[in-house]
Design a protein around this motif. Structure first.
Motif, mmCIF file in Angstrom:
data_model
loop_
_atom_site.group_PDB
_atom_site.id
_atom_site.type_symbol
_atom_site.label_atom_id
_atom_site.label_comp_id
_atom_site.label_asym_id
_atom_site.label_seq_id
_atom_site.Cartn_x
_atom_site.Cartn_y
_atom_site.Cartn_z
ATOM 1 N N GLN A 1 39.138 40.253 0.765
ATOM 2 C CA GLN A 1 37.389 40.324 0.427
ATOM 3 C C GLN A 1 37.847 38.767 1.097
ATOM 4 O O GLN A 1 36.663 38.351 1.256
ATOM 5 N N VAL A 2 38.441 37.371 0.594
ATOM 6 C CA VAL A 2 37.839 35.990 0.328
ATOM 7 C C VAL A 2 37.745 35.523 2.408
ATOM 8 O O VAL A 2 37.039 35.046 2.707
ATOM 9 N N GLU A 3 38.905 36.705 3.110
ATOM 10 C CA GLU A 3 39.120 36.762 4.361
ATOM 11 C C GLU A 3 37.859 37.000 4.914
ATOM 12 O O GLU A 3 37.834 36.558 5.858
ATOM 13 N N GLN A 4 37.638 37.909 4.478
ATOM 14 C CA GLN A 4 36.321 38.617 5.139
ATOM 15 C C GLN A 4 35.340 37.600 4.875
ATOM 16 O O GLN A 4 33.800 37.346 5.697
ATOM 17 N N TYR A 5 34.317 37.115 3.628
ATOM 18 C CA TYR A 5 33.861 36.071 3.112
ATOM 19 C C TYR A 5 33.737 34.892 4.030
ATOM 20 O O TYR A 5 32.798 34.404 4.580
ATOM 21 N N ALA A 6 34.597 34.645 4.032
ATOM 22 C CA ALA A 6 34.801 33.240 5.353
ATOM 23 C C ALA A 6 34.891 32.680 7.180
ATOM 24 O O ALA A 6 34.334 32.768 7.683
ATOM 25 N N ARG A 7 35.127 34.734 7.534
ATOM 26 C CA ARG A 7 34.359 35.107 8.680
ATOM 27 C C ARG A 7 33.630 35.115 8.585
ATOM 28 O O ARG A 7 32.311 34.680 9.683
ATOM 29 N N GLN A 8 32.916 36.085 7.906
ATOM 30 C CA GLN A 8 30.799 36.100 8.014
ATOM 31 C C GLN A 8 30.130 34.671 7.591
ATOM 32 O O GLN A 8 29.706 34.145 8.453
ATOM 33 N N VAL A 9 30.719 33.541 6.474
ATOM 34 C CA VAL A 9 30.285 32.310 6.926
ATOM 35 C C VAL A 9 30.817 31.275 8.316
ATOM 36 O O VAL A 9 29.710 30.454 8.205
ATOM 37 N N ASP A 10 31.782 31.606 8.317
ATOM 38 C CA ASP A 10 31.673 30.818 10.046
ATOM 39 C C ASP A 10 31.019 31.260 10.678
ATOM 40 O O ASP A 10 30.784 30.310 11.556
ATOM 41 N N GLY A 11 30.446 32.545 10.778
ATOM 42 C CA GLY A 11 29.646 33.082 12.118
ATOM 43 C C GLY A 11 28.278 32.653 11.309
ATOM 44 O O GLY A 11 27.652 31.757 12.526
ATOM 45 N N PHE A 12 28.067 32.547 10.024
ATOM 46 C CA PHE A 12 25.995 32.200 9.909
ATOM 47 C C PHE A 12 26.693 30.611 10.651
ATOM 48 O O PHE A 12 25.418 30.436 11.376
ATOM 49 N N SER A 13 27.754 29.832 10.245
ATOM 50 C CA SER A 13 27.483 28.175 10.434
ATOM 51 C C SER A 13 27.298 27.767 11.183
ATOM 52 O O SER A 13 27.164 26.893 11.387
ATOM 53 N N ALA A 14 28.144 28.340 12.838
ATOM 54 C CA ALA A 14 28.034 27.731 13.935
ATOM 55 C C ALA A 14 26.499 27.832 14.288
ATOM 56 O O ALA A 14 26.333 26.393 14.798
ATOM 57 N N SER A 15 25.522 28.729 13.932
ATOM 58 C CA SER A 15 24.266 28.228 14.622
ATOM 59 C C SER A 15 23.410 26.640 13.767
ATOM 60 O O SER A 15 23.097 26.038 14.336
#
Length: 370
Positions: free
Chosen positions: A337-351
């Motif tokens: 679940q932590v990995e799932q959250y990290a992927r979401q943060v990575d996707g949103f923080s790019a822009s």
């Protein structure tokens, strides 16, 4: 004999009909924030799972006593609905009715709703284990994230449990030794399949033939023959600039995801402290056992010297009790679940990072501009 090649072909992709997507979105949105679950039916053709229909599981009404506990109880019941005996009978009856009207009636899995990407739970794993073990090994779980979809992009993903995890779950041994022997990690729990949305040819033709909305403004008459040939009176779509992309505000979805990730990390540290406490307890008990065995050996040596019957050296199994190692399954799910959250943060923080670098000189006036 004809089913053997189909079973040997691994699942490679998932194709969902647009009508099924709309039904899943409607059901999940209506029950939000309570978890919504339902069954999906379709066909398995050459490794591609085609989902053609779906229906929700019936909800169970709970008498209201406490609002907080009622919401938690309702969510738990809804999350465990796919493996409930009553819903299993309901699902079989629905599939029988679908078969009578000549509709695809092969059970291919179930769907569930998620909030902020929080779907890697014990209920989700137990439901998928139930489907892959009891009903059909070639079943999937569709996960629709309502919060993510409300941001403007559809979030619909397909998962199934890996064979390694299924074998480990069947043995029910999630200890450190068994995990090291099998090589199972949090990355090997779920397998995500590529998902596509399919429209029928009739629906595609209908969408292309939809007429545009007539204009309500007064249409001016062409002044010249050239204007008439150019079609100036034809309604044209204006090109508006997308000013939302220039907004420097942090996405609230990103902030909430970071908060949830911090909560999961705290849960991970709690599990780590419990495991370290178990190791300390095990070390103390093993030290006691070693001291007892050393003392018993010296006593037996003295008794042998005096020609007496030696005492048994395996009494430590009755006198001492080793602590039970905590189950590592919760730790694996929390890490996933932590990995799932990290992927979401990575996707949103790019822009967001790109915007911050673009206005870096305005945010830091003292810094020299290149």
């Amino acid at each position: 004999m004809a089913d053997a090649p189909i079973k040997d072909t691994p699942l490679k992709a998932v194709q969902v009909e647009a009508l099924v997507v709309m039904k899943v979105i409607k059901h999940c949105s209506q029950t939000f924030p309570t978890v919504a679950t339902g069954s999906i039916v379709g066909m398995d053709i050459n490794g591609q799972l085609q989902i053609t229909n779906s229906f929700p599981f019936p909800t169970v009404e709970i008498p209201s006593t406490d609002t907080h506990h009622d919401s938690n109880a309702a969510s738990n019941l809804a999350a465990a609905a796919p493996r409930a005996k009553a819903n299993t009978a309901y699902q079989n009856e629905m599939i029988r009715c679908l078969r009578e009207v000549n509709v695809d009636a092969n059970n291919v899995g179930w769907y569930t709703s998620a909030n902020m990407g929080n779907f890697v739970t014990a209920n989700m794993i137990e439901n998928q284990v139930f489907y892959q073990r009891e009903l059909n090994e070639r079943t999937i779980a569709l996960v629709h994230d309502v919060s993510r979809s409300s941001q403007g992009s559809l979030s619909l993903r397909a998962f199934r449990l890996s064979p390694t995890f299924m074998t480990q779950y069947k043995e029910n041994k999630f200890t450190t030794e068994s995990l090291q022997k099998s090589g199972l990690s949090y990355k090997d729990i779920l397998i995500e399949l590529p998902l596509t949305i399919h429209n029928s040819h009739l629906l595609t033709s209908f969408l292309h033939q939809l007429p545009s909305k007539p204009t309500t403004d007064e249409i001016p008459f062409p002044s010249t023959l050239a204007d008439l040939h150019k079609g100036v009176n034809a309604p044209q779509q204006p090109l508006y600039p997308n000013l939302d992309s220039l907004d420097l505000a942090i996405d609230p979805f990103l902030e909430k995801t970071c908060d949830l990730m911090l909560d999961s990390i705290e849960t991970h540290y709690t599990e780590l402290n419990n495991y370290q406490y178990y190791q300390r307890q095990l070390g103390r008990e093993q030290a006691k056992i070693t001291a007892w065995q050393t003392k018993r050996k010296s006593e037996n040596a003295a008794r042998a010297a005096s020609k007496q019957t030696p005492l048994p050296e395996d009494e430590w199994t009755r006198l001492f009790k080793l602590p039970q190692e905590p189950n590592r399954l919760e730790s694996l799910l929390n890490s996933r679940q932590v990995e799932q959250y990290a992927r979401q943060v990575d996707g949103f923080s790019a822009s967001v990072s790109g915007k911050m670098f673009a206005v870096k000189s305005n945010l830091l006036p003292g810094e020299s501009q290149s």
